[in-house]
Motif scaffolding. Structure first.
Motif, PDB file in Angstrom:
ATOM      1  N   THR A  95       0.822  -1.210   0.000  1.00 16.94           N
ATOM      2  CA  THR A  95       0.000   0.000   0.000  1.00 16.94           C
ATOM      3  C   THR A  95       0.852   1.255   0.000  1.00 16.94           C
ATOM      4  O   THR A  95       0.381   2.341  -0.312  1.00 16.94           O
ATOM      5  CB  THR A  95      -0.940   0.017   1.215  1.00 16.94           C
ATOM      6  N   ARG A  96       2.142   1.108   0.355  1.00 17.38           N
ATOM      7  CA  ARG A  96       3.076   2.224   0.326  1.00 17.38           C
ATOM      8  C   ARG A  96       4.079   2.032  -0.798  1.00 17.38           C
ATOM      9  O   ARG A  96       4.436   0.906  -1.144  1.00 17.38           O
ATOM     10  CB  ARG A  96       3.808   2.352   1.668  1.00 17.38           C
ATOM     11  N   SER A  97       4.539   3.125  -1.355  1.00 18.13           N
ATOM     12  CA  SER A  97       5.438   3.090  -2.490  1.00 18.13           C
ATOM     13  C   SER A  97       6.859   2.709  -2.078  1.00 18.13           C
ATOM     14  O   SER A  97       7.378   3.212  -1.082  1.00 18.13           O
ATOM     15  CB  SER A  97       5.454   4.464  -3.163  1.00 18.13           C
ATOM     16  N   ARG A  98       7.476   1.832  -2.863  1.00 23.58           N
ATOM     17  CA  ARG A  98       8.891   1.537  -2.643  1.00 23.58           C
ATOM     18  C   ARG A  98       9.721   2.806  -2.823  1.00 23.58           C
ATOM     19  O   ARG A  98      10.694   3.033  -2.111  1.00 23.58           O
ATOM     20  CB  ARG A  98       9.368   0.466  -3.624  1.00 23.58           C
ATOM     21  N   GLY A  99       9.343   3.615  -3.826  1.00 27.99           N
ATOM     22  CA  GLY A  99      10.076   4.847  -4.074  1.00 27.99           C
ATOM     23  C   GLY A  99      10.061   5.793  -2.892  1.00 27.99           C
ATOM     24  O   GLY A  99      10.969   6.631  -2.739  1.00 27.99           O
ATOM     25  N   VAL A 129       5.132  -2.260   2.460  1.00 26.22           N
ATOM     26  CA  VAL A 129       5.864  -1.918   1.243  1.00 26.22           C
ATOM     27  C   VAL A 129       6.236  -3.213   0.536  1.00 26.22           C
ATOM     28  O   VAL A 129       6.610  -4.195   1.174  1.00 26.22           O
ATOM     29  CB  VAL A 129       7.147  -1.116   1.558  1.00 26.22           C
ATOM     30  N   GLY A 130       6.113  -3.227  -0.799  1.00 25.78           N
ATOM     31  CA  GLY A 130       6.549  -4.395  -1.549  1.00 25.78           C
ATOM     32  C   GLY A 130       8.029  -4.636  -1.346  1.00 25.78           C
ATOM     33  O   GLY A 130       8.782  -3.750  -0.929  1.00 25.78           O
ATOM     34  N   GLY A 131       8.499  -5.828  -1.658  1.00 28.62           N
ATOM     35  CA  GLY A 131       9.887  -6.194  -1.417  1.00 28.62           C
ATOM     36  C   GLY A 131      10.872  -5.255  -2.083  1.00 28.62           C
ATOM     37  O   GLY A 131      10.697  -4.863  -3.237  1.00 28.62           O
ATOM     38  N   PHE A 132      11.918  -4.876  -1.356  1.00 22.67           N
ATOM     39  CA  PHE A 132      12.923  -3.959  -1.897  1.00 22.67           C
ATOM     40  C   PHE A 132      14.234  -4.107  -1.146  1.00 22.67           C
ATOM     41  O   PHE A 132      14.295  -4.643  -0.043  1.00 22.67           O
ATOM     42  CB  PHE A 132      12.450  -2.499  -1.790  1.00 22.67           C
ATOM     43  N   SER A 133      15.296  -3.579  -1.772  1.00 19.36           N
ATOM     44  CA  SER A 133      16.581  -3.353  -1.109  1.00 19.36           C
ATOM     45  C   SER A 133      16.957  -1.903  -1.343  1.00 19.36           C
ATOM     46  O   SER A 133      16.803  -1.384  -2.454  1.00 19.36           O
ATOM     47  CB  SER A 133      17.673  -4.273  -1.671  1.00 19.36           C
ATOM     48  N   LEU A 134      17.448  -1.226  -0.310  1.00 16.05           N
ATOM     49  CA  LEU A 134      17.793   0.190  -0.388  1.00 16.05           C
ATOM     50  C   LEU A 134      19.239   0.390   0.039  1.00 16.05           C
ATOM     51  O   LEU A 134      19.600   0.116   1.183  1.00 16.05           O
ATOM     52  CB  LEU A 134      16.874   1.020   0.513  1.00 16.05           C
ATOM     53  N   ILE A 135      20.071   0.841  -0.888  1.00 13.87           N
ATOM     54  CA  ILE A 135      21.436   1.247  -0.566  1.00 13.87           C
ATOM     55  C   ILE A 135      21.378   2.709  -0.154  1.00 13.87           C
ATOM     56  O   ILE A 135      20.882   3.555  -0.906  1.00 13.87           O
ATOM     57  CB  ILE A 135      22.362   1.075  -1.776  1.00 13.87           C
ATOM     58  N   CYS A 136      21.862   3.027   1.036  1.00 14.11           N
ATOM     59  CA  CYS A 136      21.754   4.404   1.509  1.00 14.11           C
ATOM     60  C   CYS A 136      22.940   4.758   2.391  1.00 14.11           C
ATOM     61  O   CYS A 136      23.540   3.895   3.038  1.00 14.11           O
ATOM     62  CB  CYS A 136      20.451   4.623   2.273  1.00 14.11           C
TER      63      CYS A 136
END
Length: 357
Positions: A95-99, A129-136
């Protein structure tokens, strides 16, 4: 099936990032620009972030897949390819954006440490949130060990497949390294072929650039060649869903789709004679997405839509170049006519604030 490759191997650059955004080509997306983000629960204008990124115009959050701030916050996202539609803990479309996960860091309080952000997100900030990986992380130099060798503060890789802070990978602190990430978890022992190819080509490109003393434009050319590497195994009349399963084999994704995807592209191109793109897009949505509860945008052909290269030198100077391969009506753009380049110096690069962890 996006891919991001990073390296600390070039002696003249603290960090090099190359990225392909693979998406439905007609998905409404802005070009890169500077915009101002105010951190959540903060009203002090001194805590705003000046963000450089493109933005996804399909979702209300108007998030992004990649961006950097004037203060040095950097973030790059890849989706996790969900295949189990019955797994409620890991929805295909949240329901929430990965972006929005990217802009959460790009728009964070500039004084927030990376480690605190990681803890905050894994403590509940990545729900629904749908599945994701975030480099930060925060682009800052550091002194590395007793040798005094130049190095960067490390970058974290957050995933909502991992809720343990102590298992979060940290990368880019060691010199001479190459890293790759696509649509699976970082460190997956079953490394995708496109990641293996990308890491090898990036190592070779850096070596060539150093050996031949290539200038910035020469280096850029070599990096965009990597992003154009097409090793996709295709068969005539292969169904779209069957094509999706092969995308792990190629860095660059040429346009793929079934007949209804092709027809949507042709209609979009025909409507391209009309400059009111928003109106044309709304017509496409009505035709192709009658169920307004759908969280996807699956109109037109799928393929590599945008390509980005980011160079960060040891003085804190950033070169950010995004290459658009398609216009908003689905017509191809000849390389490098779709390039936009931004150059700036990171605020606080040399202010001696020390570790951002």
């Amino acid at each position: 099936m996006c891919i991001v490759l990073l390296t600390t191997a070039h002696p003249s650059y603290a960090l090099i990032v190359v990225d392909n955004r693979d998406e439905f080509i007609l998905r409404p997306t802005s070009r890169p620009h500077w915009w101002t983000s105010v951190p959540e629960k903060h009203t002090d204008l001194r805590e705003t972030q000046e963000v450089l990124s493109s933005r996804d115009l399909q979702r209300a959050e108007q998030g992004t897949w990649l961006g950097v701030t004037k203060d040095g916050n950097i973030a790059v996202l890849t989706n996790y390819r969900e295949t189990n539609t019955n797994d409620s803990a890991h929805p295909v479309h949240g329901t929430r954006s990965r972006g929005g996960m990217v802009t959460a860091w790009l728009g964070a309080n500039p004084h927030e440490k990376v480690s605190d952000f990681v803890s905050r997100m894994l403590g509940g900030g990545v729900g629904n949130v749908g599945g994701f990986s975030l480099i930060c992380g925060k682009l800052r130099p550091k002194r590395h060990g007793d040798s005094g060798q130049k190095a960067l503060e490390p970058l974290a890789i957050i995933s909502n497949r991992n809720d343990s802070v102590d298992k979060v990978p940290w990368i880019c602190e060691e010199r001479g390294q190459v890293y790759g990430l696509s649509n699976t978890c970082y460190g997956d022992p079953n490394t995708w072929p496109k990641v293996e190819i990308g890491e090898r080509l990036l190592s070779e490109a850096v070596k060539k650039a150093v050996d031949q003393n290539l200038d910035e434009e020469g280096l850029m050319d070599e990096l965009f060649k990597i992003l154009d590497t097409d090793t996709l195994p295709q068969q005539p009349d292969m169904a779209f869903e069957d094509c999706i399963a092969t995308l792990k084999h190629s860095i660059f994704i040429p346009p793929i789709g079934d007949e209804h995807h092709k027809s949507a592209m042709e209609r979009a191109r025909a409507r391209g004679k009309i400059e009111q793109f928003d109106e044309a897009t709304e017509e496409l949505r009505k035709e192709e997405r009658p169920d307004e509860t759908s969280m996807g945008f699956e109109t037109g052909m799928y393929g590599t839509q945008r390509q980005t290269v980011i160079l960060v030198d040891w003085e804190g100077n950033v070169t950010f170049r995004e290459r658009a391969l398609w216009n908003k009506h689905g017509h191809p753009i000849a390389r490098p006519e779709g390039d936009m380049t931004f150059r700036f110096k990171i605020d606080g690069w040399e202010d001696g604030r020390g570790s951002m962890l």
